[in-house]
Design a protein around this motif. Sequence first.
Motif, PDB file in Angstrom:
ATOM      1  N   LYS A  84       0.838  -1.209   0.000  1.00 25.35           N
ATOM      2  CA  LYS A  84       0.000   0.000   0.000  1.00 25.35           C
ATOM      3  C   LYS A  84       0.871   1.257   0.000  1.00 25.35           C
ATOM      4  O   LYS A  84       0.642   2.190  -0.784  1.00 25.35           O
ATOM      5  N   LYS A  85       1.885   1.299   0.873  1.00 28.11           N
ATOM      6  CA  LYS A  85       2.767   2.468   0.941  1.00 28.11           C
ATOM      7  C   LYS A  85       3.596   2.618  -0.339  1.00 28.11           C
ATOM      8  O   LYS A  85       3.906   3.735  -0.763  1.00 28.11           O
ATOM      9  N   TYR A  86       3.925   1.489  -0.959  1.00 22.99           N
ATOM     10  CA  TYR A  86       4.637   1.527  -2.239  1.00 22.99           C
ATOM     11  C   TYR A  86       3.781   2.205  -3.303  1.00 22.99           C
ATOM     12  O   TYR A  86       4.267   3.065  -4.062  1.00 22.99           O
ATOM     13  N   GLU A  87       2.515   1.833  -3.363  1.00 22.91           N
ATOM     14  CA  GLU A  87       1.605   2.434  -4.346  1.00 22.91           C
ATOM     15  C   GLU A  87       1.388   3.923  -4.073  1.00 22.91           C
ATOM     16  O   GLU A  87       1.160   4.704  -4.999  1.00 22.91           O
ATOM     17  N   GLU A  88       1.490   4.304  -2.806  1.00 22.14           N
ATOM     18  CA  GLU A  88       1.322   5.722  -2.445  1.00 22.14           C
ATOM     19  C   GLU A  88       2.591   6.540  -2.663  1.00 22.14           C
ATOM     20  O   GLU A  88       2.594   7.757  -2.464  1.00 22.14           O
ATOM     21  N   GLY A  89       3.694   5.871  -3.042  1.00 22.86           N
ATOM     22  CA  GLY A  89       4.946   6.576  -3.274  1.00 22.86           C
ATOM     23  C   GLY A  89       5.651   7.012  -2.009  1.00 22.86           C
ATOM     24  O   GLY A  89       6.432   7.977  -2.015  1.00 22.86           O
ATOM     25  N   LYS A  90       5.419   6.297  -0.908  1.00 23.85           N
ATOM     26  CA  LYS A  90       6.000   6.670   0.381  1.00 23.85           C
ATOM     27  C   LYS A  90       7.344   5.998   0.651  1.00 23.85           C
ATOM     28  O   LYS A  90       7.946   6.218   1.701  1.00 23.85           O
ATOM     29  N   ILE A  91       7.800   5.137  -0.260  1.00 24.66           N
ATOM     30  CA  ILE A  91       9.033   4.381  -0.043  1.00 24.66           C
ATOM     31  C   ILE A  91      10.093   4.824  -1.040  1.00 24.66           C
ATOM     32  O   ILE A  91       9.820   4.927  -2.246  1.00 24.66           O
ATOM     33  N   GLU A  92      11.297   5.081  -0.559  1.00 22.69           N
ATOM     34  CA  GLU A  92      12.399   5.487  -1.430  1.00 22.69           C
ATOM     35  C   GLU A  92      13.648   4.678  -1.123  1.00 22.69           C
ATOM     36  O   GLU A  92      13.807   4.167  -0.005  1.00 22.69           O
ATOM     37  N   PRO A  93      14.560   4.547  -2.094  1.00 21.55           N
ATOM     38  CA  PRO A  93      15.761   3.717  -1.881  1.00 21.55           C
ATOM     39  C   PRO A  93      16.703   4.343  -0.864  1.00 21.55           C
ATOM     40  O   PRO A  93      16.759   5.561  -0.696  1.00 21.55           O
ATOM     41  N   LEU A  94      17.448   3.473  -0.205  1.00 15.70           N
ATOM     42  CA  LEU A  94      18.547   3.883   0.659  1.00 15.70           C
ATOM     43  C   LEU A  94      19.807   3.299   0.035  1.00 15.70           C
ATOM     44  O   LEU A  94      19.971   2.079  -0.022  1.00 15.70           O
ATOM     45  N   ALA A  95      20.690   4.151  -0.454  1.00 12.84           N
ATOM     46  CA  ALA A  95      21.881   3.696  -1.189  1.00 12.84           C
ATOM     47  C   ALA A  95      22.636   2.643  -0.386  1.00 12.84           C
ATOM     48  O   ALA A  95      22.739   2.755   0.839  1.00 12.84           O
ATOM     49  N   PRO A  96      23.124   1.576  -1.062  1.00  8.94           N
ATOM     50  CA  PRO A  96      23.203   1.394  -2.511  1.00  8.94           C
ATOM     51  C   PRO A  96      22.007   0.678  -3.130  1.00  8.94           C
ATOM     52  O   PRO A  96      22.080   0.233  -4.262  1.00  8.94           O
ATOM     53  N   ALA A  97      20.911   0.520  -2.394  1.00  7.70           N
ATOM     54  CA  ALA A  97      19.743  -0.163  -2.948  1.00  7.70           C
ATOM     55  C   ALA A  97      19.156   0.637  -4.103  1.00  7.70           C
ATOM     56  O   ALA A  97      19.225   1.877  -4.129  1.00  7.70           O
ATOM     57  N   GLY A  98      18.563  -0.075  -5.043  1.00  9.68           N
ATOM     58  CA  GLY A  98      17.895   0.580  -6.168  1.00  9.68           C
ATOM     59  C   GLY A  98      16.419   0.785  -5.896  1.00  9.68           C
ATOM     60  O   GLY A  98      15.944   0.587  -4.769  1.00  9.68           O
ATOM     61  N   GLU A  99      15.688   1.165  -6.933  1.00 12.34           N
ATOM     62  CA  GLU A  99      14.253   1.375  -6.796  1.00 12.34           C
ATOM     63  C   GLU A  99      13.565   0.061  -6.417  1.00 12.34           C
ATOM     64  O   GLU A  99      13.926  -1.009  -6.904  1.00 12.34           O
ATOM     65  N   LEU A 100      12.584   0.169  -5.552  1.00 10.89           N
ATOM     66  CA  LEU A 100      11.825  -0.998  -5.114  1.00 10.89           C
ATOM     67  C   LEU A 100      10.755  -1.336  -6.147  1.00 10.89           C
ATOM     68  O   LEU A 100      10.177  -0.437  -6.776  1.00 10.89           O
TER      69      LEU A 100
END
Length: 456
Positions: free
Chosen positions: A125-141
């Motif tokens: 749900k939070k992913y669809e709302e755009g509330k999650i962002e990468p923490l380097a070095p991770a890429g886009e979820l």
Amino acid sequence: MEELKVLSPTAILGYGFPEESFQRGLEQHPDFIAVDAGSTDPGPYYLGAGVSFTDRQAVKRDLKLMLKAGKKLKIPVLVGTAGGSGANEHLYWTEDIIKEIAREENLELKVAVIEAQIPKEEILKKYEEGKIEPLAPAGELSREDIEETTRIVAQMGVEPIIDALENDVDLVLAGRAFDPTAFAAPCIKAGFPKGLALHMGKILECASIAATPGSGSDCMMGTLRHDCFILEALNPKRKCTVTSIAAHTLYEKDDPYRLHGPGGIINLEETEFTQIDERRVKVSGSKFIPSEEYTIKLEGAKKTGYRTISIAGTRDPIMINQIDDILEAVKDMAKNNFSNIKSDDYQILFALYGKDGVMGKLEPLKDKPSHEIGIIIEVVAKTQEMANTICSFTRSSLLHYGYPGRIATAGNLALRYSPSDIEAGEVYEFSIYHLLAVEDPKEYFPITVKTIKGSE
């Protein structure tokens, strides 16, 4: 309150500590005992599989000493990231140990349990709302990453632990937590500066690793005042120095002046380290800078297959000088032999100790291998049977491979173990290592207060 004393027994619950050091700490009448019980350092397997990387009997031994001391002195004990990874399985595994201790020692404990595992549906749900962002070095979820993840935890800040302490408990048992929070939360609750409390917690969570000589299995005392904190190793064989404490402040940081955590940054630009005497160091000037948006770190792991390994060695200079070409040829042999298996269904990996086994591609001395090298043959595949089969073929092929200039007519490898191939079981990788923006720092960390009675 002018000062507050914090006893940190060990770097991770289950790593142990000398009872003599612990007793010296208790004689200073600490206000609470705190310990960090987990880390992502051992890798994703423990979160993904829901098991502890610390031994049950070792955790029980440490907890028993801490809980008995806490009850005797009438001070709380705080545990962060219970069970190593802080998911519900880890949290309640630790609670079972506590119940066992309570029965054996006839203790009555009022316990606040704080969960940190977030349902997958909520993260989607939070992913669809755009509330999650990468923490380097991770890429886009991706949605696929979330769906394949077995467990997702979030690092709590101090706020849930402060709420738990309002219940006048003997023990706070927390799931995944930002490492300094078990140490900092009672201090912040008591009105001490957040920057100093979190910086002290950052050091105390590793206990005497910050002393010299360092040890992850020994005790440290922190004394927090409103303008500084003081660190003291409790084993007379160790001491805190400006160098050891300042160096540990840089530990696990990509910026020497800023340490990011839930809700803000510990700013160290004005931090000063002062040697008080031979054994103690004073630290002052650390500040907490709140962020505009409160974020918590998410951690998740997914299963990627099954592993089989074989451990071997060689000291033939002819083989060592062309080892990279030999390994590629053996990989090709396996590929041709198992052409009926999709290449995406397995991986063959080699680690060469004595050449570049530690640093891999970053090794600066690649052209200067040792006179002998250790070879780890690793196969990760969709099933354990497939991993076993391909590892067996790869090992035997390398054992008898006829490379140019080969003199020996027997095997090329010295195999340490019989059987030579070792099933290592399920393999996990971190699939989520991202930040979630939240309105309420306590939203995902429910607290349950319960009484554990030894007589029951």
